[in-house]
Design an enzyme around this catalytic site. Structure first.
Site, PDB file in Angstrom:
ATOM      1  N   CYS A 225      -5.473  -8.995  -4.113  1.00 10.17           N
ATOM      2  CA  CYS A 225      -4.772 -10.016  -4.847  1.00 10.17           C
ATOM      3  C   CYS A 225      -3.890  -9.091  -5.703  1.00 10.17           C
ATOM      4  O   CYS A 225      -3.698  -8.019  -5.606  1.00 10.17           O
ATOM      5  CB  CYS A 225      -5.920 -10.641  -5.787  1.00 10.17           C
ATOM      6  SG  CYS A 225      -6.625  -9.805  -7.148  1.00 10.17           S
TER       7      CYS A 225
ATOM      8  N   CYS B 229      -6.189   3.672  -3.689  1.00  7.96           N
ATOM      9  CA  CYS B 229      -6.288   3.064  -2.429  1.00  7.96           C
ATOM     10  C   CYS B 229      -5.263   3.442  -1.584  1.00  7.96           C
ATOM     11  O   CYS B 229      -4.029   2.954  -1.886  1.00  7.96           O
ATOM     12  CB  CYS B 229      -6.547   1.639  -2.330  1.00  7.96           C
ATOM     13  SG  CYS B 229      -6.509   0.886  -0.689  1.00  7.96           S
TER      14      CYS B 229
ATOM     15  N   CYS C 149     -12.033   4.235   4.119  1.00  4.57           N
ATOM     16  CA  CYS C 149     -11.914   3.426   5.555  1.00  4.57           C
ATOM     17  C   CYS C 149     -11.554   4.250   6.873  1.00  4.57           C
ATOM     18  O   CYS C 149     -11.773   3.870   7.799  1.00  4.57           O
ATOM     19  CB  CYS C 149     -10.846   2.121   5.198  1.00  4.57           C
ATOM     20  SG  CYS C 149      -9.277   2.695   4.708  1.00  4.57           S
TER      21      CYS C 149
END
Lengths: 457, 457, 457, 457
Positions: D2, D238, D439
């Site tokens: 978001c 990230c 990830c």
């Protein structure tokens, strides 16, 4: 002011609740909501508008599945923000699982409770007393829903008739004095609940129980259990439910509303000014009493005031233009009924007096010789702290104007009220042992309860 | 079935029309629309829903400017598609400039006219008769709007009370026989028009004119001119306007609706079965007559049937579940009023008989000893071709069942109708010279007019 | 400016049209509509918004049934009222039955036609040229739909590529010169039509026909027939379709749009200023040409301008606050790409110049040393009368500013346009025999046609 | 996933936040909300849809007044219910007054925290981790908002970049490792905050600060104070923000996104298969890298895949018909670009592989000789626990298929990924000291943190 309904252990529970809410729509037109439960999962749909509008696109089987559901219609209180957060059912996640809650009434120790809860570190989302009730249902993983409700009733003062839904269970609860009504009856293999009996009548139910004060009823697949959470009384039923709020074909607090209103009309007929030519009702709530005034007195009844059934709810923004048109947009006078006549105008109550004054004026303009107000309740002289939306005492005309000047203030030739005794007779409680009449009398229904703002009245 | 209103040469014309349409909302709840004109430019807003809903976000000064406006509320006719195209006002561009049109009524030579217009090469957009009227207003650049309307009335047969708006002018027109009402009055420096007088009453207007049959009134800044377009009669006012459609505090066709209904009630009181214990109304249209039955007979009046004021309009999709609940969703019986009693039930008319049968059954279930239907009009035995939404003759219960079997068919102990004479007396036309009673009598209001489907009745 | 699509004789026709309209959404975002036909009955749904929004709640099988359908996406033209009446498909009732119509293009003899039609006594509902086309399809009950269309093409001048739907038949028609494109191909047992080939590609169709100028194609269950309604040419395809309007992966007028744009980019690469450090596109329409400029010149390509893909359509009310933010709300500059560089900015065309000026200014603010505009078309110096929404000549910057002053006026170091010849080469028509270049050259595509307002240019 | 924004101490704060949210719309299209504060009172508006839709009718000065405001755009996470309760800002009432909260990120100790909070007797309304953060801000009446936030950060593990608004104060907070970005800058007499720098750029701001990990910034009229709440690192930004999520013209974590993507493209250019004829992007996120592949390698760039910019958001209900059309509804191939060519297709990442497989297949159908996937990141082999919506490990194609079989599984001739080292080089962190690459690598960013479901991966 609002109405609630529930269905436990029946097919299409949420749709049945929808149908009951339609029958209770008079109790709140601002918003509506239903929660249902299936396999431990809670479903909810809430929105602003009439029941029909909120659930227009709802597929009940898909969107609100399960055999238990509760619902609520909400009355618009002036000045409150239209936040979805304020619509019932309230949902709560607890260690013991999810709970949904609908509540009718108003807590009197709201501020003290709120401070206590916030001091406990809780963060609330609204300033609703229903959220306080929900906040008191947390913790105690080993407690049943009924036990949580009983614990809550030990802390909350005031009016709290409610339905709570959790996986596998619905509880109906009343505070110790039961200001707000609830009836229930078996249906199919389960139960239906509603604020007024007319909602049950839709399903052909002609016999029902009234929730007793100070009790929590617990319904599961194993049947029904009743728990007493307090001394169980004395009853302090809201007499205004009979005067104005409930529908005439309902029974609330074990008394038929229409019959109570007939008795109010009969009492008015005995005391009203002589020589009236016609009696007319202020629609809709004055209609039953008006008919009985005519029946008992033999004076002709007429439709002198015609209400526009399509106005009101959406009549939101009071512009200058709208103010000038005033009550005429909602209510028109039929001059053929009142011109040249001595007119008795029957209304259920006088609160601010604003509308009454406008109505009297309209009827005079239409040519009435005399206008006599016949009010099927005593003067309202105190605000309500248990859920009726009455304004501050300074806005109550009967509290600010002496009785002998009231007719003049309203522009009427006379104004006739019922006495407290006549009203209590009408609701079948001549000794006043079971009803709260605070708004009419100032008699505190529970002397030990603190009333917010009472000192400033 | 619908209602129209207009304002000519006044400030805030479109908002005034909005207010009048709110007073005429009973005449149509499917949709609403208003057109206004300023500086030769036409503005329009139309939508589905109540007036309040359609114009909720309208800024009248900006979106519908100008000192002249016309408006319409539309009644939902079963089976028709909800196309915006069908909402009034209709707009038309002609050589002589733009025209806006609202129409109340129904043309009887619709098919012939339509074929003629299509043969002329016109392409229509809908199958509405209002579009045919508009199509007949084209061409003739030198003709005034009034002249165009008069030319149109020379071709169109049937009911066409209308308002037409063009730059600088509003015309109000009635067909030669005036099935549908229109009243008008001066206001400020201009004029107001409305289907019923109650809409003018909102603005304090107590005196008005009734549009005469066979005339077109033309209003400009130079004043008012009346044109006669036909022999001007005879009047064939729709008697059903008094029986059911108009509001009781209105005057239509120079007669007060409520007073006509009082007379209907009084006539019923003279002929109804003896020994009734209570009379109750089928709300809302039966209420005036019921009161007069009670006033005249001395029999007690009660509220035995309670209507849910929030249902109906949105009750669109008749599911199986809804059919089982049936009329009870809209109407509930108060057993305290009817149980153990011989009950007189007053309704305005019986058309299909479906609802009457359900109502009788509900009242019996609630414990009534006897149920007697008191109908304030004669049996409906023919469909209407002039704008009332009655079904085909084969669906009219009084057309298919012999009079002596009708009570049994409806489940009632008796059914009392008014005679044609009593009805005509009630509307002040004892000789039946001015009203169309075709639906009750089959008497053709204009013998030379072709009626579509008449041969198949 | 808009796009159209149709499906004839195939299953789920209306849903297939919906899918094709989604592929043509770039051609119009104001509104959308689809009409279908089943058993002689016409169905239609239209609304404002994107295809996805308009048909969000549509059940295609129920609401738009049948094996033939046509649809339209509408481009918002400034200043026009948002009346549903203006949304396609237009529906018409004629003696020969109902017709639905979608139209792409603009008539040049609009005023003359309109006057002629109004003189014929027709009443129109809008000021749309599509309604004029519909009005010309009336009458002649013995004529087929194709014959009516051919009769219409004898009267209407200008651009009118269209699809017409009637019971059992779809016709696709092109005016004599075919300004607007249409392709079609067999599909299942029927046919699909679309403004651009990419819509057919969605269904795996890799081969299609281009509608020929001056023809009407008639499709029924008996197959396909082509009628020539005029001399059949010369073609006057809109060259702007290739410059800006069509999507790069489409073929229109038998030419691949992306390939044409590559050729435009290659032409720019040959003539642009030397020593550029980077070329960037004005998204999205400039992107193909930009890549080819880079491919051909070896100059690096960068994303110097980032478009906000969520803005634009709803960016309706240009408040003061919005004006100050200006183009930045939709477009942001990436300074890392342009700072300290000599930047070539590739755009498809310059019309008013307002946006170009803002873009140049933003790029300079971000630190560019030089800003050179590379325009993949010639200067726009005339308005379009055949359906592209270009403003009046006085608002066209290249019409009011001398070529040598244009760069300065735009704040750029230089501005490079294509020549007419380069553009015609790019679209595969070096002799300019098949394209309309009026907006760039002022050469009237059909010398004998009157152009409205031409004298005032 | 978001984006958040805030404005503190500036005129028209809520409108400025609206404008910033528009620039951050790529970060969430499901819903949006803004809260503002004036005179100690909190205002809020939230809704489903794009920023433009949610605030279409908002009068910012009236509905969201005050000089401080915060806002949020929400990304639709599959399967979650569309309850308004889940939209930010969250509002909380505490003893210390009201708080509004917007949050970007995901807590990893959600379950433990939730149990702890429920055990404390709190009743929650949702299962959102933002509500947990809010619940931890209660109590401690003497604590400032910053102190509450710091207390909260002592308990919450995982990603929690947030803005909190209370009367007279805004705090911006980052967890100790700052997975999610936030930049801020002075503006007028106050400050603006946003997830990405492009939102500040709209207001001409070219210099800003990046929120430091482990800090809470407190802004009041007395200025700005920074509090360190934890050891302050190490950073665990990230890396996927650079790969896919942020816009290319933004800076996040002090690094320019577009530049990072250029470096990714350059790295791909060095390692990709030889002899490609053309490189094309999977729009939109692959575009920057594609251009740099072309710039560096000299291979031609083309627009082989065209995205439909109007699809996607409303493409909700995946019917059978929609599944068959598949990715073609959103993405079409231009065969002129790929037919007969060896095509390099650049995409930002491969997660499930479903779309990649469809794209390869479409390109082959369009006639490509060879299709080579060029992925500007390493294979995704673990789900994200800090706010990126990646699926369970079993759905990650690179986790279930051996590297040497991956191309075949995707139908491609080859697939080239970046190495971890190349990716870290691209984001300017060659030693991997500041980024979370879980990830791609499975390296736990904070070894001591529990990861929910990690054991089941």
């Amino acid at each position: 002011m609002c109405r609630i309904a529930g269905a436990c252990g029946v097919d299409n529970a949420s749709n049945i609740v929808r149908r009951m809410l339609q029958q209770l729509q008079h109790g709140g037109q601002e918003g509506a909501g239903i929660a249902s439960e299936q396999d431990g999962k809670m479903f909810v749909h809430r929105g602003f508008g009439l029941v029909d509008e909120v659930f227009r696109d709802t597929n009940f089987g898909r969107d609100l599945p399960g055999r238990s559901a509760i619902g609520h219609v909400r009355y618009a209180t002036t000045g409150e923000s239209r936040r979805t957060d304020n619509l019932h059912p309230f949902l709560g996640e607890t260690l013991g699982g999810p709970i949904a809650l609908v509540h009718n009434g108003n807590l009197t120790n709201f501020q003290a409770l709120r401070t206590q809860i916030l001091k406990g570190g809780h963060v609330l989302r609204t300033d609703s007393d229903t959220e306080l009730i929900m906040a008191l249902l947390g913790n105690g993983p080993s407690l049943t829903l009924a036990e949580r409700l009983m614990r809550m009733y030990g802390q909350a003062e005031g009016a709290a008739t409610l339905l709570a839904l959790a996986p596998g269970i619905i509880c109906a609860g009343s505070d110790a004095h039961q200001w707000r009504p609830l009836v229930w009856a078996p249906y199919q293999n389960g139960f239906l609940f509603a604020s007024e009996s007319r909602a049950l009548g839709l399903f052909g139910i002609k016999a029902w129980e009234t929730l007793r004060p100070g009790t929590v009823i617990e319904m599961t697949q194993n049947g029904i259990k009743t728990h007493a959470h307090a001394a169980g009384g004395p009853c302090r039923h809201c007499v205004f439910e009979h005067v104005y709020f409930a529908m005439p074909d309902s029974r609330v607090f074990n008394e038929h509303v229409g019959t109570a209103r007939l008795r109010m009309g009969a009492a008015l007929a005995r005391r009203m000014p002589p020589n009236l030519d016609v009696v007319i009702a202020v629609p809709q709530s004055g209609l039953v009493a008006t008919q009985e005034v005519s029946n008992e007195s033999g004076i002709r009844i007429g439709i002198g005031l015609v209400r526009n059934p399509y106005m009101g709810r959406t009549f939101i923004s009071p512009t200058q233009e709208a103010r000038e048109l005033g009550v005429r947009v909602k209510l028109s006078v039929d001059d053929t009924v009142v011109a040249g006549k001595r007119v008795g105008v029957v209304d259920d109550s006088i609160v601010r007096g604003t509308t009454s004054r406008q109505i009297v004026s309209l009827i005079r303009e239409a040519g009435a010789l005399e206008v006599h107000l016949l009010i099927s309740s005593p003067p309202v002289v105190h605000p309500c702290y248990w859920g009726i939306d009455t304004p501050h005492r300074k806005h109550l005309i009967a509290a600010r104007v002496a009785p002998e000047k009231l007719a003049a203030e309203l522009g009427a030739d006379s104004v006739t009220f019922l006495t407290e005794g006549e009203l209590l007779d009408a609701v079948g409680d001549p000794q006043g042992e079971r009803h709260c009449t605070y708004c009419f009398t100032g008699k505190k229904p529970v002397p030990t309860h603190y009333l917010p703002g009472e000192e400033n009245e």
